[in-house]
Design a protein around this motif. Sequence first.
Motif, PDB file in Angstrom:
ATOM      1  N   VAL A   7       0.873  -1.180   0.000  1.00 29.34           N
ATOM      2  CA  VAL A   7       0.000   0.000   0.000  1.00 29.34           C
ATOM      3  C   VAL A   7       0.905   1.223   0.000  1.00 29.34           C
ATOM      4  CG1 VAL A   7      -1.712   1.289   1.337  1.00 29.34           C
ATOM      5  CG2 VAL A   7      -1.886  -1.202   1.141  1.00 29.34           C
ATOM      6  N   ILE A   8       0.832   2.015  -1.077  1.00 29.04           N
ATOM      7  CA  ILE A   8       1.741   3.158  -1.211  1.00 29.04           C
ATOM      8  C   ILE A   8       1.028   4.503  -1.307  1.00 29.04           C
ATOM      9  CG2 ILE A   8       3.636   1.822  -2.213  1.00 29.04           C
ATOM     10  CD1 ILE A   8       2.751   2.932  -4.981  1.00 29.04           C
ATOM     11  N   ASN A   9      -0.310   4.488  -1.316  1.00 25.00           N
ATOM     12  CA  ASN A   9      -1.035   5.761  -1.369  1.00 25.00           C
ATOM     13  C   ASN A   9      -2.461   5.567  -0.854  1.00 25.00           C
ATOM     14  OD1 ASN A   9      -2.707   4.864  -3.597  1.00 25.00           O
ATOM     15  ND2 ASN A   9      -0.967   5.300  -4.953  1.00 25.00           N
ATOM     16  N   GLU A  10      -3.168   6.670  -0.723  1.00 28.32           N
ATOM     17  CA  GLU A  10      -4.524   6.631  -0.175  1.00 28.32           C
ATOM     18  C   GLU A  10      -5.500   5.859  -1.059  1.00 28.32           C
ATOM     19  OE1 GLU A  10      -5.906  10.339   2.013  1.00 28.32           O
ATOM     20  OE2 GLU A  10      -4.201  11.110   0.825  1.00 28.32           O
ATOM     21  N   ALA A  11      -5.327   5.922  -2.363  1.00 32.81           N
ATOM     22  CA  ALA A  11      -6.239   5.210  -3.269  1.00 32.81           C
ATOM     23  C   ALA A  11      -6.122   3.702  -3.073  1.00 32.81           C
ATOM     24  CB  ALA A  11      -5.956   5.588  -4.719  1.00 32.81           C
ATOM     25  N   ILE A  12      -4.909   3.206  -3.012  1.00 30.55           N
ATOM     26  CA  ILE A  12      -4.701   1.772  -2.789  1.00 30.55           C
ATOM     27  C   ILE A  12      -5.181   1.383  -1.396  1.00 30.55           C
ATOM     28  CG2 ILE A  12      -2.978  -0.066  -2.595  1.00 30.55           C
ATOM     29  CD1 ILE A  12      -1.327   1.477  -4.721  1.00 30.55           C
ATOM     30  N   LEU A  13      -4.935   2.241  -0.423  1.00 29.34           N
ATOM     31  CA  LEU A  13      -5.413   1.985   0.936  1.00 29.34           C
ATOM     32  C   LEU A  13      -6.934   1.843   0.943  1.00 29.34           C
ATOM     33  CD1 LEU A  13      -5.085   1.755   4.008  1.00 29.34           C
ATOM     34  CD2 LEU A  13      -5.077   4.270   4.087  1.00 29.34           C
ATOM     35  N   GLN A  14      -7.617   2.751   0.280  1.00 25.60           N
ATOM     36  CA  GLN A  14      -9.073   2.713   0.240  1.00 25.60           C
ATOM     37  C   GLN A  14      -9.574   1.435  -0.436  1.00 25.60           C
ATOM     38  OE1 GLN A  14     -11.026   4.807   1.921  1.00 25.60           O
ATOM     39  NE2 GLN A  14     -12.720   3.479   1.372  1.00 25.60           N
ATOM     40  N   GLN A  15      -8.932   1.050  -1.534  1.00 27.00           N
ATOM     41  CA  GLN A  15      -9.303  -0.188  -2.220  1.00 27.00           C
ATOM     42  C   GLN A  15      -9.125  -1.398  -1.299  1.00 27.00           C
ATOM     43  OE1 GLN A  15      -6.752  -0.193  -5.635  1.00 27.00           O
ATOM     44  NE2 GLN A  15      -8.083   1.148  -6.841  1.00 27.00           N
ATOM     45  N   ALA A  16      -8.036  -1.403  -0.559  1.00 22.35           N
ATOM     46  CA  ALA A  16      -7.755  -2.519   0.350  1.00 22.35           C
ATOM     47  C   ALA A  16      -8.789  -2.594   1.465  1.00 22.35           C
ATOM     48  CB  ALA A  16      -6.356  -2.367   0.938  1.00 22.35           C
ATOM     49  N   ILE A  17      -9.157  -1.462   2.020  1.00 28.50           N
ATOM     50  CA  ILE A  17     -10.158  -1.425   3.088  1.00 28.50           C
ATOM     51  C   ILE A  17     -11.520  -1.877   2.538  1.00 28.50           C
ATOM     52  CG2 ILE A  17     -11.410   0.071   4.697  1.00 28.50           C
ATOM     53  CD1 ILE A  17      -8.474  -0.553   5.509  1.00 28.50           C
ATOM     54  N   GLU A  18     -11.892  -1.350   1.375  1.00 30.74           N
ATOM     55  CA  GLU A  18     -13.170  -1.728   0.759  1.00 30.74           C
ATOM     56  C   GLU A  18     -13.225  -3.218   0.406  1.00 30.74           C
ATOM     57  OE1 GLU A  18     -13.762   0.969  -2.504  1.00 30.74           O
ATOM     58  OE2 GLU A  18     -14.073   2.682  -1.165  1.00 30.74           O
ATOM     59  N   ALA A  19     -12.069  -3.814   0.121  1.00 32.90           N
ATOM     60  CA  ALA A  19     -12.007  -5.236  -0.202  1.00 32.90           C
ATOM     61  C   ALA A  19     -12.050  -6.107   1.049  1.00 32.90           C
ATOM     62  CB  ALA A  19     -10.752  -5.537  -1.009  1.00 32.90           C
ATOM     63  N   GLY A  20     -12.008  -5.477   2.229  1.00 24.72           N
ATOM     64  CA  GLY A  20     -12.118  -6.220   3.480  1.00 24.72           C
ATOM     65  C   GLY A  20     -10.811  -6.610   4.131  1.00 24.72           C
ATOM     66  N   SER A  21      -9.739  -5.931   3.806  1.00 28.68           N
ATOM     67  CA  SER A  21      -8.447  -6.255   4.411  1.00 28.68           C
ATOM     68  C   SER A  21      -8.515  -6.143   5.930  1.00 28.68           C
ATOM     69  CB  SER A  21      -7.357  -5.317   3.891  1.00 28.68           C
ATOM     70  OG  SER A  21      -7.140  -5.540   2.520  1.00 28.68           O
ATOM     71  N   ASP A  22      -7.931  -7.139   6.586  1.00 27.84           N
ATOM     72  CA  ASP A  22      -7.879  -7.150   8.044  1.00 27.84           C
ATOM     73  C   ASP A  22      -6.690  -6.363   8.583  1.00 27.84           C
ATOM     74  OD1 ASP A  22     -10.147  -8.914   8.592  1.00 27.84           O
ATOM     75  OD2 ASP A  22      -8.914 -10.474   7.660  1.00 27.84           O
ATOM     76  N   PHE A  23      -5.681  -6.152   7.738  1.00 30.12           N
ATOM     77  CA  PHE A  23      -4.516  -5.357   8.122  1.00 30.12           C
ATOM     78  C   PHE A  23      -3.853  -4.825   6.862  1.00 30.12           C
ATOM     79  CE2 PHE A  23      -3.050  -9.728   7.752  1.00 30.12           C
ATOM     80  CZ  PHE A  23      -1.865  -9.626   7.051  1.00 30.12           C
ATOM     81  N   ILE A  24      -2.986  -3.834   7.054  1.00 33.09           N
ATOM     82  CA  ILE A  24      -2.314  -3.146   5.948  1.00 33.09           C
ATOM     83  C   ILE A  24      -0.813  -3.170   6.181  1.00 33.09           C
ATOM     84  CG2 ILE A  24      -2.011  -0.892   4.798  1.00 33.09           C
ATOM     85  CD1 ILE A  24      -4.802  -2.134   4.347  1.00 33.09           C
ATOM     86  N   VAL A  25      -0.054  -3.371   5.105  1.00 35.17           N
ATOM     87  CA  VAL A  25       1.405  -3.322   5.160  1.00 35.17           C
ATOM     88  C   VAL A  25       1.880  -2.380   4.059  1.00 35.17           C
ATOM     89  CG1 VAL A  25       3.550  -4.648   5.055  1.00 35.17           C
ATOM     90  CG2 VAL A  25       1.486  -5.706   5.990  1.00 35.17           C
TER      91      VAL A  25
END
Length: 142
Positions: A7-25
């Motif tokens: 995850v390198i920016n807010e757009a990717i972060l948002q996609q990851a959260i919307e996809a149901g990610s339990d954690f972010i790296v």
Amino acid sequence: KVGAGTVINEAILQQAIEAGSDFIVTPAVSPKLLTALTKCGVPVLPGVSNTGDILMALEYGFEEQKLFPASLAGGAPFVSAVSSVFRTVSFCPTGGVSESNKMDYLSLNNVFAVGGTWVAKKEWVAQENWQAITDSCIQVIK
């Protein structure tokens, strides 16, 4: 648990959260990304590679950090050296960590885990050889 990496920016972060990610790296940090990470609502492992990054991530409240690429950032000697300055920070080194050097990191008090591609080789994933990955993970923790 399923997480999202690189995850390198807010757009990717948002996609990851919307996809149901339990954690972010993340592989790296910036003030803009760290601000978004503090608000994302799931656990985060921000990527750092030097003392400035470590301090910045710590200032945003992240005491568990991913050291990447660990081998180029100074390896286990670097992690050991920063332990006296950043006493509350613990690391998950990745990038250049292998089965042969993992204990160099895991023997340090400020390392809680390591990551390495030897655990899940690309060909095993491509072949959907989940048993090989499972067996490799079990072998690593023995």
